[in-house]
Scaffold this active site. Structure first.
Site, PDB file in Angstrom:
ATOM      1  N   HIS A  43       9.092  -0.822  -4.767  1.00 25.36           N
ATOM      2  CA  HIS A  43       7.873  -0.251  -5.354  1.00 25.36           C
ATOM      3  C   HIS A  43       7.659  -0.667  -6.803  1.00 25.36           C
ATOM      4  CE1 HIS A  43       4.875   3.269  -4.629  1.00 25.36           C
ATOM      5  NE2 HIS A  43       4.344   2.317  -5.368  1.00 25.36           N
ATOM      6  N   ALA A  48       0.840  -1.199   0.000  1.00 25.78           N
ATOM      7  CA  ALA A  48       0.000   0.000   0.000  1.00 25.78           C
ATOM      8  C   ALA A  48       0.882   1.258   0.000  1.00 25.78           C
ATOM      9  CB  ALA A  48      -0.943  -0.027   1.198  1.00 25.78           C
ATOM     10  N   ARG A  49       1.139   1.773   1.189  1.00 26.71           N
ATOM     11  CA  ARG A  49       2.078   2.879   1.310  1.00 26.71           C
ATOM     12  C   ARG A  49       2.913   2.595   2.559  1.00 26.71           C
ATOM     13  NH1 ARG A  49       1.436   3.919  -3.149  1.00 26.71           N
ATOM     14  NH2 ARG A  49       0.753   5.838  -4.162  1.00 26.71           N
ATOM     15  N   GLU A  72      10.658   6.259   0.863  1.00 30.47           N
ATOM     16  CA  GLU A  72      11.242   5.848  -0.409  1.00 30.47           C
ATOM     17  C   GLU A  72      12.006   7.010  -1.041  1.00 30.47           C
ATOM     18  OE1 GLU A  72       7.372   3.228  -1.343  1.00 30.47           O
ATOM     19  OE2 GLU A  72       8.291   4.137  -3.099  1.00 30.47           O
TER      20      GLU A  72
END
Lengths: 338, 332
Positions: B293, B245-246, B275
């Site tokens: 990612h 997700a995040r 990130e």
């Protein structure tokens, strides 16, 4: 008083301890003490000269060597059963065993799920080109310069060998939107094929976006996939192998991967384990696992349990559960329970 | 008649033909700026005056920084539409956009399959504990010494999905093919049809009873660090956690501690709090699977996403409204 039948365990049981305990009440299981193949041959004449069954695993060959004609000849006359806790038995000379009246059992079912799970992990990892990404991150570069992968949706998965594992892979491939075609020695009935299309070996090579290998290793399947077969494949094909390394010519596969003909590979097995072609081992588009196809607590326990159950049945004169296919085909051989 | 002006923030990598067709109905400009400071200057210089719509990518944050109140206030008054190329739009302060009369769209659905596929790869990788031996093999040590820890099979395990949106529901179907039982927590309970028969449980029960926990919820003020020290303590000992997700929905530092303690057995992560920086404690742990990612990083999905986002731009120019406004703005 008749002593209990002896079972020689070439490797210790590590997971299914309660089953081993039960086994000890009706048989006499013991762990191998011989320190080498030569010593084992001597012990077959000495302290192991009245064993009824052998329990073996894929690790047994390290000490005992292959179960070839020579070893089979040295087995004591009392030995009637070799109960292997793996699915693959290419290191056991079945013909020699049959000639000596020795039944060999393997453990096909317990390995199915774990192997199919790994095949899909390798398929996704290779198709999506995740290996270069994983190592790029660990080398401190995150995603810099990382190439795009491809989605499985709409792709054609070619299953080479539609046995239990091949069929289990197809079932898992379905929700990822892949269409499955398969090649097998024989066409499956509709129920078993479950919608997968039966094709010739040539069509499988030419039409698959991903090829997953699920054939046993024997004289007919060694290097089944070599340079010529790879040339027939689509450009950018992805190859997955969780069966046996030697089904594929490792050098030819490596060359094709380097050249880009093969976009990526996902492998759990190699021609000369634990050695791996050095160029292959350096190519980041190769997702490589060191033969861990069944390396889970749950599956190893199931494999041990099945091998021990076959040994128990053999020792007590009950029908065996999973005699190897080659011995079932022989006239007069015991049929499997299920 | 002059064509409307569209600002391109980031790159078009696949859908070149579709983007070229936008030039038939709009003039396209790109920033010269290579940093937020330069971008702000460029805004103030009037370089973007008369821009009506902007197409932005996730990566363009490297130039503009977050699309927050400070930046939005400096965007030209003419700007009415931001078409974001991504499902997660936490980089954009939607509230501030609304206040300035700017509509925002994202890219739902097109990301579902690719993200769920990555998610399933990570579930398998973490549960089976493959990462340690993948590294050992590459270092020439075959399985490694000591040998890798035994992994676990997915069959019969309970997968807890936190956030049963498009990706979560997509993941359920794939996980079930591996014999997993799925339960979920969502802001609201879904219909039987939508949830596909998955069990709806409370947040605490999800934590307490899941063998594998998958994070599939958007990042916003309410969900930031929704998984942290307190939550790890409630989970089953030896739980496996996967996050596509995040990064910031999970407290990364707390995760590292939980891994050290053995509270969390392994994890599979595609996203990280800062990130491209990854917590050193994760890098130092060979037993976790870390992917940079890659959730939608395929030719097919990136093309679909770009096309969707371009269609939002076209809709904005031709119809005066976006095709897929974000949830918070749907009723405006």
């Amino acid at each position: 008083m008749i002593s209990k039948p002896r079972i020689l365990f070439l490797n210790p049981v590590r997971h299914a301890h309660p089953v081993y305990k039960n086994l000890s009440s009706v048989t006499q299981p013991e762990l191998l003490s011989s320190k080498s193949r030569a010593e084992l041959f001597q012990d077959f004449k000495g302290k192991y000269n009245n064993i009824t069954a052998i329990y073996s695993t894929s690790s047994s060959y390290a000490l005992a060597g292959k179960f070839d004609k020579e070893l089979i000849q040295h087995l004591p006359p009392s030995l009637k059963f070799i109960c292997h806790n793996g699915a693959g038995y290419d290191n056991i000379d079945i013909e020699a065993c049959t000639a000596r009246g020795i039944k060999v059992t393997n453990a096909p079912d317990p390995v199915t799920d774990a192997t199919a799970d790994l095949a899909i992990f390798l398929l996704l990892g290779a198709l999506r080109q995740l290996n270069p990404a994983i190592f790029s991150l660990r080398n401190g570069n995150f995603k810099t310069g990382i190439d795009f992968g491809h989605d499985p949706q709409g792709k054609t998965l070619g299953v080479l060998g539609m046995g239990r594992i091949g069929r289990a892979v197809k079932r898992r491939a379905e929700p990822f939107g892949m269409k499955t075609i398969y090649h097998n020695r024989n066409k499956l009935n509709e129920d078993d094929a479950a919608g997968a299309e039966y094709v010739s070996f040539g069509r499988l090579l030419g039409e698959s976006d991903i090829i997953s290998v699920h054939v046993p290793l024997n004289s007919r399947t060694k290097h089944l996939i070599g340079e010529q077969e790879i040339q027939k494949m689509k450009d950018g094909v992805v190859i997955v192998n969780t069966a046996r390394g030697a089904v594929i010519d490792e050098a030819a596969m490596t060359a094709a991967l380097e050249a880009g003909k093969i976009a990526a590979v996902g492998l759990d097995v190699y021609e000369r384990e634990p050695e791996i072609n050095q160029i292959l081992a350096k190519n980041s588009r190769a997702l490589l696992i060191p033969h861990l196809g069944t390396h889970t607590t749950e599956t190893l326990a199931k494999m041990e349990t099945l091998a021990m159950e076959n040994a128990r049945r053999g020792c007590l004169g009950e029908s065996l559960l999973t005699v190897v296919a080659e011995q079932l085909e022989k006239a007069g051989a015991l049929t499997n329970e299920h | 008649m002059t064509k409307p002006l569209v600002l391109l923030l980031g790159e078009i990598e696949h859908a070149h033909e579709e983007w070229a067709s936008i030039s038939e109905i709009a003039d396209i400009i790109e920033p010269k700026a290579r940093s937020r400071e330069e971008f702000i200057k460029e805004c103030k210089s009037g370089a973007f005056d008369n821009v009506v719509a902007t197409y932005r990518t996730f990566q363009s944050v490297a130039i503009t920084g977050l699309i927050d109140e400070e930046l939005i206030a400096l965007l030209p008054r003419s700007l009415k539409f931001i078409a974001h190329n991504g499902a997660g739009y936490d980089q954009i302060d939607v509230h501030a956009c609304t206040a300035h009369g700017i509509r925002v769209s994202n890219v739902p659905t097109a990301v579902d399959d690719a993200t769920a596929d990555t998610n399933m790869f990570l579930i398998l990788g973490a549960l089976r504990g493959f990462n340690t031996s993948m590294i050992a093999l590459r270092n020439g040590h075959w399985k490694g010494s000591p040998p890798p820890p035994l992994g676990h099979d997915p069959q019969g395990k309970v997968l807890g999905i936190l956030g049963m949106g498009g990706i979560g529901r997509n993941l359920k179907k794939k996980a079930e093919a591996f014999g997993m039982t799925v339960q979920y927590y969502n802001r609201s309970k879904l219909s039987e049809e939508l949830s596909g028969g998955a069990k709806y449980v409370g947040f605490d029960e999800l934590l307490k009873t899941s063998d594998v926990l998958s994070l599939n919820l958007p990042l916003n003020k309410q969900t930031r660090h929704i998984i942290s020290t307190k939550e790890f303590e409630q989970m089953k000992k030896g739980v496996v956690i996967v996050n596509t997700a995040r990064g910031a929905v999970m407290d990364e530092a707390a995760l590292v501690v939980a891994l050290e303690k053995g509270q969390v057995w392994s994890c599979g992560l595609d996203v990280f709090e800062e990130e491209p920086k990854v917590h050193a404690g994760l890098i130092a742990n060979p037993h976790v699977m870390l992917v940079p990612h890659m959730g939608t990083w395929t030719v097919e999905t990136q093309t679909k996403m770009e096309t969707w986002c371009i269609d939002n731009i076209r809709s904005a120019i031709e119809k005066g409204k976006l095709m897929s406004p974000v949830g918070e703005q749907k009723d405006i």
